[in-house]
Design a protein around this motif. Structure first.
Motif, mmCIF file in Angstrom:
data_model
loop_
_atom_site.group_PDB
_atom_site.id
_atom_site.type_symbol
_atom_site.label_atom_id
_atom_site.label_comp_id
_atom_site.label_asym_id
_atom_site.label_seq_id
_atom_site.Cartn_x
_atom_site.Cartn_y
_atom_site.Cartn_z
ATOM 1 N N ILE A 103 40.526 91.085 1.083
ATOM 2 C CA ILE A 103 41.214 89.850 0.689
ATOM 3 C C ILE A 103 42.392 89.591 1.629
ATOM 4 C CG2 ILE A 103 42.660 88.787 -1.087
ATOM 5 C CD1 ILE A 103 40.779 89.910 -3.162
ATOM 6 N N TYR A 104 43.143 90.630 1.943
ATOM 7 C CA TYR A 104 44.265 90.487 2.875
ATOM 8 C C TYR A 104 43.783 89.985 4.237
ATOM 9 C CZ TYR A 104 47.787 91.828 6.277
ATOM 10 O OH TYR A 104 48.670 91.820 7.320
ATOM 11 N N LEU A 105 42.718 90.595 4.774
ATOM 12 C CA LEU A 105 42.185 90.172 6.069
ATOM 13 C C LEU A 105 41.691 88.729 6.015
ATOM 14 C CD1 LEU A 105 40.279 93.436 7.003
ATOM 15 C CD2 LEU A 105 42.334 92.531 8.121
ATOM 16 N N SER A 106 41.085 88.344 4.911
ATOM 17 C CA SER A 106 40.612 86.969 4.752
ATOM 18 C C SER A 106 41.779 85.986 4.737
ATOM 19 C CB SER A 106 39.801 86.820 3.467
ATOM 20 O OG SER A 106 38.672 87.637 3.493
ATOM 21 N N LEU A 107 42.843 86.342 4.027
ATOM 22 C CA LEU A 107 43.998 85.456 3.953
ATOM 23 C C LEU A 107 44.729 85.356 5.297
ATOM 24 C CD1 LEU A 107 45.371 86.330 0.410
ATOM 25 C CD2 LEU A 107 44.148 84.263 1.132
ATOM 26 N N VAL A 108 44.783 86.442 6.045
ATOM 27 C CA VAL A 108 45.378 86.386 7.385
ATOM 28 C C VAL A 108 44.536 85.476 8.283
ATOM 29 C CG1 VAL A 108 45.860 87.727 9.478
ATOM 30 C CG2 VAL A 108 46.569 88.597 7.253
ATOM 31 N N THR A 109 43.218 85.609 8.211
ATOM 32 C CA THR A 109 42.334 84.756 9.005
ATOM 33 C C THR A 109 42.490 83.303 8.596
ATOM 34 O OG1 THR A 109 40.779 86.594 9.175
ATOM 35 C CG2 THR A 109 39.943 84.411 9.730
ATOM 36 N N ARG A 110 42.591 83.048 7.300
ATOM 37 C CA ARG A 110 42.813 81.685 6.819
ATOM 38 C C ARG A 110 44.116 81.126 7.381
ATOM 39 N NH1 ARG A 110 46.011 79.240 3.222
ATOM 40 N NH2 ARG A 110 45.246 77.336 2.286
ATOM 41 N N LYS A 120 40.559 69.937 8.596
ATOM 42 C CA LYS A 120 40.750 70.427 7.233
ATOM 43 C C LYS A 120 40.988 71.930 7.237
ATOM 44 C CE LYS A 120 38.526 70.318 2.749
ATOM 45 N NZ LYS A 120 37.313 69.988 2.012
ATOM 46 N N GLU A 121 42.037 72.340 6.548
ATOM 47 C CA GLU A 121 42.347 73.766 6.497
ATOM 48 C C GLU A 121 41.420 74.479 5.514
ATOM 49 O OE1 GLU A 121 45.940 74.353 3.388
ATOM 50 O OE2 GLU A 121 46.441 73.224 5.186
ATOM 51 N N PRO A 122 41.212 75.781 5.708
ATOM 52 C CA PRO A 122 40.340 76.538 4.803
ATOM 53 C C PRO A 122 40.890 76.566 3.378
ATOM 54 C CG PRO A 122 40.826 77.801 6.793
ATOM 55 C CD PRO A 122 41.702 76.596 6.809
ATOM 56 N N ASN A 123 40.003 76.445 2.416
ATOM 57 C CA ASN A 123 40.359 76.468 1.004
ATOM 58 C C ASN A 123 40.740 77.896 0.609
ATOM 59 O OD1 ASN A 123 40.000 76.774 -1.895
ATOM 60 N ND2 ASN A 123 39.146 74.716 -1.830
ATOM 61 N N ILE A 124 41.892 78.027 -0.046
ATOM 62 C CA ILE A 124 42.378 79.375 -0.389
ATOM 63 C C ILE A 124 41.519 80.041 -1.465
ATOM 64 C CG2 ILE A 124 44.076 78.593 -2.094
ATOM 65 C CD1 ILE A 124 45.902 80.869 -0.898
ATOM 66 N N VAL A 125 41.048 79.272 -2.439
ATOM 67 C CA VAL A 125 40.221 79.842 -3.511
ATOM 68 C C VAL A 125 38.888 80.326 -2.951
ATOM 69 C CG1 VAL A 125 39.054 79.357 -5.695
ATOM 70 C CG2 VAL A 125 41.348 78.448 -5.281
ATOM 71 N N LEU A 126 38.253 79.510 -2.121
ATOM 72 C CA LEU A 126 36.982 79.909 -1.509
ATOM 73 C C LEU A 126 37.173 81.088 -0.559
ATOM 74 C CD1 LEU A 126 35.378 76.418 -0.853
ATOM 75 C CD2 LEU A 126 34.862 78.036 -2.681
ATOM 76 N N THR A 127 38.314 81.137 0.108
ATOM 77 C CA THR A 127 38.607 82.264 0.997
ATOM 78 C C THR A 127 38.703 83.562 0.208
ATOM 79 O OG1 THR A 127 39.813 80.819 2.515
ATOM 80 C CG2 THR A 127 40.236 83.175 2.697
ATOM 81 N N ILE A 128 39.366 83.531 -0.927
ATOM 82 C CA ILE A 128 39.508 84.740 -1.749
ATOM 83 C C ILE A 128 38.181 85.132 -2.391
ATOM 84 C CG2 ILE A 128 40.594 85.671 -3.840
ATOM 85 C CD1 ILE A 128 43.109 84.060 -3.052
ATOM 86 N N LEU A 129 37.421 84.155 -2.873
ATOM 87 C CA LEU A 129 36.163 84.456 -3.566
ATOM 88 C C LEU A 129 35.048 84.913 -2.632
ATOM 89 C CD1 LEU A 129 35.945 81.588 -6.204
ATOM 90 C CD2 LEU A 129 36.474 83.989 -6.602
ATOM 91 N N MET A 131 35.384 85.389 0.973
ATOM 92 C CA MET A 131 35.921 86.095 2.126
ATOM 93 C C MET A 131 35.238 85.735 3.441
ATOM 94 S SD MET A 131 36.741 89.794 0.554
ATOM 95 C CE MET A 131 36.397 89.925 -1.174
ATOM 96 N N HIS A 132 34.596 86.702 4.086
ATOM 97 C CA HIS A 132 34.038 86.493 5.420
ATOM 98 C C HIS A 132 32.905 85.469 5.429
ATOM 99 C CE1 HIS A 132 31.284 89.383 3.708
ATOM 100 N NE2 HIS A 132 30.449 89.150 4.695
ATOM 101 N N VAL A 133 32.207 85.309 4.326
ATOM 102 C CA VAL A 133 31.118 84.329 4.272
ATOM 103 C C VAL A 133 31.682 82.917 4.378
ATOM 104 C CG1 VAL A 133 29.243 83.415 2.855
ATOM 105 C CG2 VAL A 133 29.652 85.881 2.924
ATOM 106 N N TYR A 134 32.739 82.635 3.613
ATOM 107 C CA TYR A 134 33.354 81.315 3.683
ATOM 108 C C TYR A 134 34.022 81.090 5.033
ATOM 109 C CZ TYR A 134 36.515 77.433 3.021
ATOM 110 O OH TYR A 134 37.185 76.264 3.176
ATOM 111 N N LEU A 135 34.667 82.105 5.576
ATOM 112 C CA LEU A 135 35.314 81.956 6.880
ATOM 113 C C LEU A 135 34.286 81.684 7.979
ATOM 114 C CD1 LEU A 135 37.994 84.747 6.505
ATOM 115 C CD2 LEU A 135 38.373 82.259 6.464
ATOM 116 N N GLN A 136 33.111 82.312 7.880
ATOM 117 C CA GLN A 136 32.051 82.017 8.847
ATOM 118 C C GLN A 136 31.560 80.584 8.671
ATOM 119 O OE1 GLN A 136 30.828 84.138 11.439
ATOM 120 N NE2 GLN A 136 30.251 82.072 12.021
#
Length: 154
Positions: A103-110, A120-129, A131-136
């Motif tokens: 979760i920390y790594l996902s939030l740093v990437t976000r 559009k910036e990455p959605n924080i809820v989708l980033t936490i839920l 993680m790497h799938v949403y960031l990809q």
């Protein structure tokens, strides 16, 4: 918010999201820290103050791998062997450590995307839920939106 381009040739890879989901399931979650390891260089070029450290995803990958090996060994020998007892003793600690680290790594990437990529910036809820799938998915969408075939969008 001004978008910057990485100065090196390392760029985040565009990958199929369904393939990332399948690999994550098949590797019992070990692909998650590997995803951050393989995209670390490209992501770190955007922001020198917030960056993906090499040690944390590597440590999560090693701990998930060790946990999986002990579990498979305990099934191989017998369910009530000392290996299974070791697995039970450390499973919850390692799982929570890995989950919080991812979760920390996902939030740093976000944060890196939010500060350095236009649009559009990455959605924080989708980033936490997810993680790497949403960031990809976010990386892929940035490619598609700009009509680029390589990682110049990021």
């Amino acid at each position: 918010m001004e978008a910057t381009q990485p100065q090196d040739t390392h760029k985040p890879k565009k990958s199929q999201v369904w393939l990332i989901v399948a690999i994550t399931i098949l590797t019992v979650g070990m692909y998650s820290p590997y995803w951050f390891l393989t995209r670390r260089k490209a992501l770190n070029q955007f922001d020198y103050f917030r960056f993906i450290p090499m040690g944390l995803p590597f440590l999560v990958l090693i701990s998930f791998g060790a946990l999986t090996a002990v579990l498979l060994l305990s099934f191989w020998v017998y369910i009530l062997t000392p290996y299974f007892l070791i697995y039970n003793a450390f499973e919850s600690w390692v799982s929570w450590f890995g989950f919080i680290s991812l979760i920390y790594l996902s939030l740093v990437t976000r944060y890196i995307f939010k500060k350095n990529v236009e649009g559009k910036e990455p959605n924080i809820v989708l980033t936490i839920l997810f993680m790497h799938v949403y960031l990809q998915y976010y990386i892929n969408r940035a490619f598609h939106k700009r009509g680029e075939t390589d990682a110049k969008a990021l």
